[in-house]
Design an enzyme around this catalytic site. Sequence first.
Site, PDB file in Angstrom:
ATOM      1  N   ASP A 276       2.420 134.497 114.825  1.00  0.00           N
ATOM      2  CA  ASP A 276       3.730 134.457 114.154  1.00  0.00           C
ATOM      3  C   ASP A 276       3.610 134.173 112.662  1.00  0.00           C
ATOM      4  OD1 ASP A 276       4.899 134.685 116.728  1.00  0.00           O
ATOM      5  OD2 ASP A 276       4.690 132.521 116.979  1.00  0.00           O
TER       6      ASP A 276
ATOM      7  N   HIS B 178       6.194 141.302 116.582  1.00  0.00           N
ATOM      8  CA  HIS B 178       6.053 141.465 115.132  1.00  0.00           C
ATOM      9  C   HIS B 178       7.397 141.880 114.547  1.00  0.00           C
ATOM     10  CE1 HIS B 178       1.462 142.313 115.611  1.00  0.00           C
ATOM     11  NE2 HIS B 178       1.823 141.102 115.970  1.00  0.00           N
TER      12      HIS B 178
HETATM   13  P1  GDP Z   1       4.042 138.205 113.383  1.00  0.00           P
HETATM   14  O1  GDP Z   1       4.028 138.164 114.863  1.00  0.00           O
HETATM   15  O2  GDP Z   1       2.804 137.606 112.779  1.00  0.00           O
HETATM   16  O3  GDP Z   1       4.349 139.551 112.825  1.00  0.00           O
HETATM   17  O4  GDP Z   1       5.210 137.238 112.909  1.00  0.00           O
HETATM   18  P2  GDP Z   1       6.714 137.156 113.465  1.00  0.00           P
HETATM   19  O5  GDP Z   1       7.370 138.432 113.230  1.00  0.00           O
HETATM   20  O6  GDP Z   1       6.747 136.576 114.819  1.00  0.00           O
HETATM   21  O7  GDP Z   1       7.282 135.992 112.562  1.00  0.00           O
HETATM   22  C1  GDP Z   1       7.461 136.103 111.238  1.00  0.00           C
HETATM   23  C2  GDP Z   1       8.941 135.869 110.934  1.00  0.00           C
HETATM   24  O8  GDP Z   1       9.063 135.469 109.609  1.00  0.00           O
HETATM   25  C3  GDP Z   1       9.806 137.111 111.046  1.00  0.00           C
HETATM   26  O9  GDP Z   1      11.101 136.748 111.425  1.00  0.00           O
HETATM   27  C4  GDP Z   1       9.802 137.677 109.632  1.00  0.00           C
HETATM   28  O10 GDP Z   1      10.921 138.480 109.311  1.00  0.00           O
HETATM   29  C5  GDP Z   1       9.829 136.405 108.856  1.00  0.00           C
HETATM   30  N1  GDP Z   1       9.160 136.438 107.557  1.00  0.00           N
HETATM   31  C6  GDP Z   1       7.975 137.014 107.246  1.00  0.00           C
HETATM   32  N2  GDP Z   1       7.638 136.739 105.971  1.00  0.00           N
HETATM   33  C7  GDP Z   1       8.639 135.948 105.479  1.00  0.00           C
HETATM   34  C8  GDP Z   1       8.854 135.285 104.233  1.00  0.00           C
HETATM   35  O11 GDP Z   1       8.047 135.344 103.316  1.00  0.00           O
HETATM   36  N3  GDP Z   1       9.975 134.532 104.123  1.00  0.00           N
HETATM   37  C9  GDP Z   1      10.895 134.406 105.128  1.00  0.00           C
HETATM   38  N4  GDP Z   1      11.965 133.645 104.922  1.00  0.00           N
HETATM   39  N5  GDP Z   1      10.723 135.014 106.322  1.00  0.00           N
HETATM   40  C10 GDP Z   1       9.606 135.760 106.483  1.00  0.00           C
END
Ligand code: GDP
Length: 424
Positions: free
Chosen positions: A13, A41
């Site tokens: 995440d 993701h």
């Molecule tokens: P992944 O599984 O590694 O792709 O991560 P997830 O999608 O589960 O979690 C990342 C969350 O953080 C998602 O809701 C993204 O939209 C959000 N996100 C990613 N980068 C940023 C950021 O720089 N700032 C904010 N506020 N949200 C972010």
Amino acid sequence: MSNCAIVGINWGDEGKGRMVDLISSDYDVVVRYQGGGNAGHTVINEFGKFALHLLPSGIFREGVVSVIGNGVAVDPESLLSEIRYVRDKGVSLTPDKLKISSRASLLLPWHKELDCLEEQRLADKKFGSTKQGIAPFYSDKYQKKTVLAGELFDEKAFFEHLQGIMEWKNLTIEKVYGAAPTTMEQLREWYDTCCVPLMPFIGDLDDFYDTCKQQDKKIMFEAQLGSLRDIDYGIHPYTTSSSTIAAYAPIGAGAPYLKLDEIIGVVKAYSTCVGEGPFTVEWFGEEADKLREHGGEYGAKTGRPRRVGSFDAVATRYGVKVQGATAIALTKLDVLSYMDKIPVCVKYKVGDRTTDRFPFPSLLAQSEPVTEYLPGWGCDISPIRRFEDLPQEAQDYVLFIEKQIGCYIKYVSVGPERDSIIIR
Ligand code: GDP
């Protein structure tokens, strides 16, 4: 040919989907190489907001080929519904744009059921499975009790093979768990409704990769979860069942002869963790609720509140090392804007000694964080696009982390949208 892997450094995440979506514009191919539908993701772009589970995060880009490699647990039912969901939002998904390796094993209907039955049996000793059938799938794969996607094309041989596995599996379902056995009728229906529509996407990837090589294509490998969930290097037994490590990427992708030129490790500006297991920097109560709310820390797949805590330099240093990261993408820096002072865990106290090395998994339960505090910046940084325009305290926080983890922070993400990024 130039290849890059985007991997998670921590517990998952970290924002990998968002980084793949951003960087994939420079690549011709995006490959998922391990894991399965337990991934979540999140990608936000001109088509909307998506939580992708099996589809590579490059599918939104025109001209990018998305590949699901042999290392992935291909659940036909979930994949088909995801393809339909993305198509409904206006994304074109043709067999030229999405390729599934014929060597990928299929996640079979009983895998999810067995996941649920085992979590029920474990009751309060459960591991916090996402119940997507991942652990039963990988254990069957290594017992050679799965079928390959490419077998679907010979229907008669496919059902003969599947029947043998079903009879063996029903022994466990009935005799260990006392549940209802799977029938051939159910498998036929699953084949017709979930597998047949996927067949146009399934094929041998060998020629595809040869062509990529001849045409000097750029390939990106997209990982699921993070270093600490890796089956070999993670916090055993609270890991996933596949390899989340960059070194596995070419193998799970279907091109074990490829070299990685760049490994981008994705790290969150604070820590989060889903599921059970040791989490040394964990916060509780009001402090935790506040960070969870500011960061929107709820599982993309399950909606479960994520456990939260301060940045963990000890675990991150270890994650950077096992991934062999060549650069870091630090995400969610904007989330910390509300804090007056920002805690960072720089060492662990394990028993009566202090260490900056990540301990053996069974010692984690007795580890405590040694914390340093950095000043907060107290303003909204989400519109900022240049590092030097960040408040000094935010720059200092990034540079402090960079020094702690010993790897260059190339990207600083200040929002979930595609362009909310600072490239140093
Ligand atoms: P992944 O599984 O590694 O792709 O991560 P997830 O999608 O589960 O979690 C990342 C969350 O953080 C998602 O809701 C993204 O939209 C959000 N996100 C990613 N980068 C940023 C950021 O720089 N700032 C904010 N506020 N949200 C972010």
